[in-house]
Design a protein around this motif. Structure first.
Motif, PDB file in Angstrom:
ATOM      1  N   GLY A 168      65.565 -13.219   8.015  1.00 10.05           N
ATOM      2  CA  GLY A 168      65.340 -14.781   7.443  1.00 10.05           C
ATOM      3  C   GLY A 168      66.072 -15.913   7.552  1.00 10.05           C
ATOM      4  O   GLY A 168      65.988 -16.999   8.040  1.00 10.05           O
ATOM      5  N   SER A 169      67.051 -15.516   6.546  1.00  2.43           N
ATOM      6  CA  SER A 169      68.734 -15.563   6.874  1.00  2.43           C
ATOM      7  C   SER A 169      68.972 -15.973   8.352  1.00  2.43           C
ATOM      8  O   SER A 169      69.514 -16.961   8.515  1.00  2.43           O
ATOM      9  CB  SER A 169      69.216 -15.268   5.905  1.00  2.43           C
ATOM     10  N   ALA A 170      69.133 -15.159   9.123  1.00  3.18           N
ATOM     11  CA  ALA A 170      70.072 -15.592  10.249  1.00  3.18           C
ATOM     12  C   ALA A 170      69.044 -15.786  10.961  1.00  3.18           C
ATOM     13  O   ALA A 170      69.463 -16.958  12.070  1.00  3.18           O
ATOM     14  CB  ALA A 170      69.739 -13.680  10.921  1.00  3.18           C
ATOM     15  N   ALA A 171      67.474 -15.916  11.443  1.00  8.32           N
ATOM     16  CA  ALA A 171      66.953 -16.749  12.103  1.00  8.32           C
ATOM     17  C   ALA A 171      67.177 -18.312  11.432  1.00  8.32           C
ATOM     18  O   ALA A 171      67.393 -19.175  12.328  1.00  8.32           O
ATOM     19  CB  ALA A 171      65.466 -16.736  12.205  1.00  8.32           C
ATOM     20  N   ALA A 172      66.894 -19.061   9.918  1.00  9.18           N
ATOM     21  CA  ALA A 172      67.226 -20.201   9.589  1.00  9.18           C
ATOM     22  C   ALA A 172      68.763 -20.860  10.153  1.00  9.18           C
ATOM     23  O   ALA A 172      68.094 -21.563  10.239  1.00  9.18           O
ATOM     24  CB  ALA A 172      67.476 -20.080   8.262  1.00  9.18           C
ATOM     25  N   VAL A 173      69.380 -19.595  10.359  1.00 11.77           N
ATOM     26  CA  VAL A 173      70.788 -20.754  10.629  1.00 11.77           C
ATOM     27  C   VAL A 173      70.822 -20.318  12.070  1.00 11.77           C
ATOM     28  O   VAL A 173      70.887 -21.742  12.071  1.00 11.77           O
ATOM     29  CB  VAL A 173      72.035 -19.920   9.932  1.00 11.77           C
ATOM     30  N   ALA A 174      70.741 -19.081  12.575  1.00 10.58           N
ATOM     31  CA  ALA A 174      70.417 -19.582  14.334  1.00 10.58           C
ATOM     32  C   ALA A 174      69.856 -20.765  14.960  1.00 10.58           C
ATOM     33  O   ALA A 174      69.805 -21.680  16.065  1.00 10.58           O
ATOM     34  CB  ALA A 174      70.161 -18.499  14.785  1.00 10.58           C
TER      35      ALA A 174
ATOM     36  N   GLY B 259      69.249 -23.562  13.314  1.00  6.77           N
ATOM     37  CA  GLY B 259      69.604 -24.790  12.288  1.00  6.77           C
ATOM     38  C   GLY B 259      68.326 -25.311  11.317  1.00  6.77           C
ATOM     39  O   GLY B 259      68.287 -26.343  11.011  1.00  6.77           O
ATOM     40  N   LEU B 260      67.692 -24.841  10.911  1.00  5.64           N
ATOM     41  CA  LEU B 260      66.620 -24.621  10.035  1.00  5.64           C
ATOM     42  C   LEU B 260      67.409 -25.533   8.378  1.00  5.64           C
ATOM     43  O   LEU B 260      67.071 -25.229   7.829  1.00  5.64           O
ATOM     44  CB  LEU B 260      65.734 -23.827   9.996  1.00  5.64           C
ATOM     45  N   ALA B 261      68.849 -24.561   8.351  1.00  3.18           N
ATOM     46  CA  ALA B 261      69.757 -24.564   7.287  1.00  3.18           C
ATOM     47  C   ALA B 261      70.928 -24.231   8.022  1.00  3.18           C
ATOM     48  O   ALA B 261      71.576 -24.063   9.336  1.00  3.18           O
ATOM     49  CB  ALA B 261      69.560 -23.288   6.571  1.00  3.18           C
ATOM     50  N   PRO B 262      72.064 -25.057   7.558  1.00  2.00           N
ATOM     51  CA  PRO B 262      73.594 -24.741   7.924  1.00  2.00           C
ATOM     52  C   PRO B 262      74.312 -24.035   7.782  1.00  2.00           C
ATOM     53  O   PRO B 262      74.932 -23.395   9.055  1.00  2.00           O
ATOM     54  CB  PRO B 262      74.393 -25.860   6.626  1.00  2.00           C
ATOM     55  N   TRP B 263      73.999 -22.240   6.808  1.00  2.00           N
ATOM     56  CA  TRP B 263      74.048 -21.740   6.045  1.00  2.00           C
ATOM     57  C   TRP B 263      73.778 -20.429   5.488  1.00  2.00           C
ATOM     58  O   TRP B 263      72.497 -20.883   4.768  1.00  2.00           O
ATOM     59  CB  TRP B 263      76.057 -21.411   6.236  1.00  2.00           C
ATOM     60  N   ALA B 264      73.563 -19.298   5.253  1.00  2.00           N
ATOM     61  CA  ALA B 264      72.781 -18.776   4.336  1.00  2.00           C
ATOM     62  C   ALA B 264      74.005 -17.531   3.899  1.00  2.00           C
ATOM     63  O   ALA B 264      74.363 -17.372   4.600  1.00  2.00           O
ATOM     64  CB  ALA B 264      71.592 -17.944   5.482  1.00  2.00           C
ATOM     65  N   ILE B 265      73.433 -17.380   2.731  1.00  2.00           N
ATOM     66  CA  ILE B 265      73.220 -15.780   2.142  1.00  2.00           C
ATOM     67  C   ILE B 265      72.163 -14.864   2.507  1.00  2.00           C
ATOM     68  O   ILE B 265      71.112 -15.088   2.167  1.00  2.00           O
ATOM     69  CB  ILE B 265      74.067 -15.676   0.980  1.00  2.00           C
ATOM     70  N   GLY B 266      73.129 -13.262   2.966  1.00  2.00           N
ATOM     71  CA  GLY B 266      72.321 -12.174   2.601  1.00  2.00           C
ATOM     72  C   GLY B 266      72.855 -11.193   2.096  1.00  2.00           C
ATOM     73  O   GLY B 266      73.950 -10.969   1.633  1.00  2.00           O
ATOM     74  N   THR B 267      72.257 -10.152   2.326  1.00  3.98           N
ATOM     75  CA  THR B 267      72.719  -8.869   1.914  1.00  3.98           C
ATOM     76  C   THR B 267      73.003  -7.887   2.760  1.00  3.98           C
ATOM     77  O   THR B 267      72.306  -7.835   3.528  1.00  3.98           O
ATOM     78  CB  THR B 267      72.298  -7.790   0.244  1.00  3.98           C
ATOM     79  N   ASP B 268      73.917  -6.873   2.721  1.00  6.44           N
ATOM     80  CA  ASP B 268      74.694  -5.872   3.956  1.00  6.44           C
ATOM     81  C   ASP B 268      74.668  -4.566   3.427  1.00  6.44           C
ATOM     82  O   ASP B 268      75.662  -4.283   2.061  1.00  6.44           O
ATOM     83  CB  ASP B 268      75.479  -6.280   4.529  1.00  6.44           C
ATOM     84  N   THR B 269      73.843  -3.313   3.065  1.00  7.30           N
ATOM     85  CA  THR B 269      73.477  -2.218   2.701  1.00  7.30           C
ATOM     86  C   THR B 269      73.789  -1.435   3.893  1.00  7.30           C
ATOM     87  O   THR B 269      74.937  -0.581   3.958  1.00  7.30           O
ATOM     88  CB  THR B 269      72.723  -1.962   2.544  1.00  7.30           C
TER      89      THR B 269
END
Lengths: 192, 481, 94
Positions: free
Chosen positions: B145-151, B153-163
């Motif tokens: 969701g974070s990646a799609a939103a940024v790609a 342009g629905l959000a300027p940037w986002a944070i996510g988590t990486d395991t």
């Protein structure tokens, strides 16, 4: 045929810290239910434990007083089981690298002393007051997370009477702690 | 001037500083776009005025989208799970708190694979997220969701988590930048735990400069997270345009079609290696002998930790409680039956099995030793190389539903990202081209280039990524359409 | 490989109710994944120390200073069932 009782004791010593083992909630008694909780001791999603330095200090002092070997490296483990008084589904305890190993108290050898967090309080409610008739219980997390030192003796006791005597007269750890046996204070270490 | 939503976050910060743009105007523009989201990228979108955050501070009110895995006080924080549906925590995660303290405003919470378990975002209780480059395809996961939103342009940037790749892989599949910092660099407090020894929060951004800016305001020691560490230096704005003297190692085990890398992805990878050489870098193949076992070790360790971390969802203190449970055991088993999705159940089963009596030594203890070997392999490689580079994901975005029935095939998508996670190392994914999947397709889909370095080498990684980004000149327009 | 009995045993340990369909699917899927994982059995790992954590942080402790607790209405605010200011559960003896 006659049997000889062989008794070892596992004693939960409540450490007299101001706050819980892994969070800053104050340890006080007789407060209304669930007034001493936070994200950590309620096991909320995302919360993380941070160990109380004073509890570890007290644990080391107990080890010193008992002549234990103090571990150069000691770690906490999770003991996983499901129960409503255990908010995370595991108890943070120590397993193969406890704080203190060996030691002696009177005639009884000490196997180990480790630190852990106490469970919460389950109050069983029923009209008759009898546990086996109650349908519902309520959990009060005020006590959950209280620091405990678990002292494990070797099986050196040979009668219930001897065990009782050892526990009440010799195992007097307080007031670093509030011993489960409510023993009188015999020594009073001061945190430095 | 172009639309405010066309600006990168760093550009927006500058425009706000010069007074060319107001924070309220920027927030409103993004809120409008977010509210009209048709990718299912968001689990929650803010009201007209930001619920949290102030326009004071270095980020000047630039809005941010936050993965649902982060606790945000009074705002739904559901980890993509039905068991936490509607849950509003009483506290905010440290990483989010820091960003809000630096002047970011909370725009939205983003959808994700349930408890961050997944590589496609199809394991989300609130529906799958769509890839903005092709709506028939997945955006990757778990931070999809974070990646799609940024790609988009629905959000300027986002944070996510990486395991095991949950920032890098969706970044690659959506044509944006995703970074997994050194383990311990960003506090995990308030981040709903999946696998505690691997979980690490990081930025998902339109470019490398934004990734650096966002990371700068996330890192640092947190007294609430015993495993967090003070970052040894400030995260700088990357400026490098050349790679002179930089030695890149290409591990045989994590590249090449023999290792399951799609031909188009491999081609883009090799093209980027040539670009790196043109910028002055040297490229050599090397070995990470145990990397091919990374996935196996990961799929023991991460589920084992998860099985313990997810024990707290029992229907007692928060979240879903199954009805009609007259005894304690059925309260637990039914709540967890109804509340967890198939992938979460699978991982809990896998983890519980790996930790169970009689199997612990063969699985868990062995996997921990493999982890040691993988970390040693990296340490040896970094004696000769500045960075290890690989394709980020073996494939481009795949079709929705194509791998759901085959968990192992899904897990193989993490093949190139998991070794760095096991070793706790920082790694970035930058978009490096488009490729058509082997089964064909009308459009090219984004590929990712992964750069991994030693612990706390984020500044060097960002610099190298910046130099490559400039030379690659990736056109992100396909995601914004 | 994992069989039906093992799946049921593990599900009991994990407090997961699985319906018959889920059990059948779990047997197949977990077996596939375990077959892949079992390749680590071929590695020579004699004398290798286990890694539980990549960062060695020692003594990350907290001073024994009380911090504010949550108000009880907040602590109980998300609870599915509250009774007498406590979290209500079926009695363990029931």
């Amino acid at each position: 045929m006659s049997y000889e009782p062989v008794i070892g004791l596992e004693i939960h010593v409540q450490l007299a810290t101001r706050t819980k083992m892994f969070c800053g909630c104050a340890l006080t008694f007789g407060e209304p239910p669930n007034t001493r909780t936070c994200p950590v001791c309620l096991g909320l999603p995302g919360a993380l434990p941070v160990a109380n330095a004073a509890a570890i200090h007290f644990g080391l002092m107990i080890g010193e007083a008992l002549g234990c070997r103090l571990a150069p490296r000691s770690i906490f483990h999770r003991k996983n089981y499901f129960y409503p008084d255990l908010p995370k589904g595991y108890q943070i305890s120590q397993y193969d690298e406890p704080l203190c190993l060996g030691g002696q108290l009177g005639d009884v050898r000490i196997h180990r002393v480790h630190l852990e967090e106490d469970a919460a309080k389950l109050v069983h409610a029923s009209s008759s007051g009898r546990i086996h008739e109650s349908r519902a219980s309520v959990v009060d997390f005020n006590r959950g997370g209280t620091p405990l030192a678990e002292m494990v003796s070797e099986p050196d006791l040979r009668s219930a009477e001897q065990a009782r005597e050892w526990l009440t007269l010799r195992c007097a750890v307080t007031p670093t702690s509030r011993c489960a046996a409510r023993a009188p204070p015999s020594w009073a270490p001061r945190p430095s | 001037m172009s639309a405010p939503t066309d600006l990168t976050a760093a550009q927006a910060v500058d425009a706000l500083g010069r007074g060319e743009l107001s924070a309220g105007e920027l927030f409103a523009a993004y809120r409008e776009r977010a509210a009209a989201d048709d990718l299912n990228a968001f689990a929650w979108v803010a009201d007209e005025t930001p619920a949290r955050g102030a326009v004071e501070g270095p980020l000047r009110g630039v809005p941010i989208a936050v993965k649902d895995l982060f606790c945000t006080e009074g705002v739904p924080s559901q980890a993509g799970s039905r068991i936490l549906e509607g849950y509003r925590p009483p506290y905010t995660a440290t990483a989010v708190e820091r960003l809000l303290g630096a002047g970011a405003t909370l725009l939205a919470k983003t959808n994700q694979d349930e408890f961050a378990m997944g590589s496609s975002n199809e394991n989300c209780a609130f529906g799958p997220v769509l890839n903005p480059w092709s709506r028939e395809c997945v955006p990757g996961g778990s931070s999809g969701g974070s990646a799609a939103a940024v790609a988009a342009g629905l959000a300027p940037w986002a944070i996510g988590t990486d395991t095991g790749g949950s920032n890098r892989q969706p970044a690659a599949l959506c044509g944006i930048v995703g970074l997994k910092p050194t383990y311990g660099a960003v506090s995990r407090y308030g981040m709903i735990a999946f696998a505690s020894s691997l979980d690490q929060a990081g930025p998902l951004t339109r470019d490398v400069t934004d990734a650096a800016l966002l990371l700068r305001h996330m890192v640092g020691r947190d007294p609430c997270d015993s495993t967090s560490l003070a970052f040894p230096e400030e995260i700088a704005t990357p400026t490098a345009e050349r790679l002179d003297g930089i030695r890149l190692g290409v591990p045989e085990e994590l590249s090449g079609e023999a290792e399951g890398i799609e031909p188009g992805v491999q081609e883009a990878f090799e093209r980027t290696l040539r670009t790196a050489e043109e910028l002055g870098a040297t490229v050599e193949t090397t070995r990470l002998r145990h990397a091919e076992h990374g996935l196996s070790a990961y799929y023991v360790l991460a589920p084992a930790e998860a099985s313990s971390n997810l024990a707290r969802y029992d229907g007692v203190r928060y979240g879903l409680r199954a009805g009609k449970a007259n005894d304690l055991v059925s309260l637990y088993t039914r709540t967890r039956h109804e509340g967890f999705g198939p992938e979460v159940k699978r991982r809990i089963m896998l983890g519980t099995f790996a930790l169970s009596s009689g199997y612990y030594d063969a699985y868990y203890a062995r996997a921990q030793k493999v982890r040691t070997k993988i970390a040693q392999d990296f340490a040896t490689a970094f004696e000769r190389f500045d960075f290890i580079v690989t394709p980020t994901a073996p494939t481009v975005a795949f079709g929705l539903g194509t791998k759901v029935a085959d968990p192992l095939a899904m897990y193989l998508n993490d093949y190139c990202t998991v070794p760095m996670s096991l070793a706790g190392l920082p790694a970035i994914s930058i978009p490096n081209g488009l490729a058509v999947p082997p089964q064909g397709g009308q459009v090219g889909l984004p590929t990712g280039f992964q750069i991994a370095g030693p612990a706390f080498s984020e500044n060097a990684i960002l610099d190298a990524a910046h130099a490559l980004e400039g030379a690659i000149g990736f056109d992100a327009g396909g995601g914004r359409a | 490989m994992i069989d039906r009995e093992q799946v049921l045993h593990v599900a009991r340990l994990a407090r997961l109710e699985l319906d018959d369909q889920e059990v059948a699917r779990m047997v197949g899927e977990l077996s596939d994944v375990l077959d892949h994982i079992e390749r680590i059995g071929e590695l020579d790992l004699e004398g290798v120390a286990p890694t539980s954590h990549v960062v060695e942080v020692a003594n990350a402790l907290r001073q024994d200073e009380p911090r504010a607790s949550l108000p009880p209405e907040v602590a109980l605010g998300a609870a599915p069932e509250v009774e007498a200011q406590g979290f209500s559960v079926p009695s363990p003896q029931a």
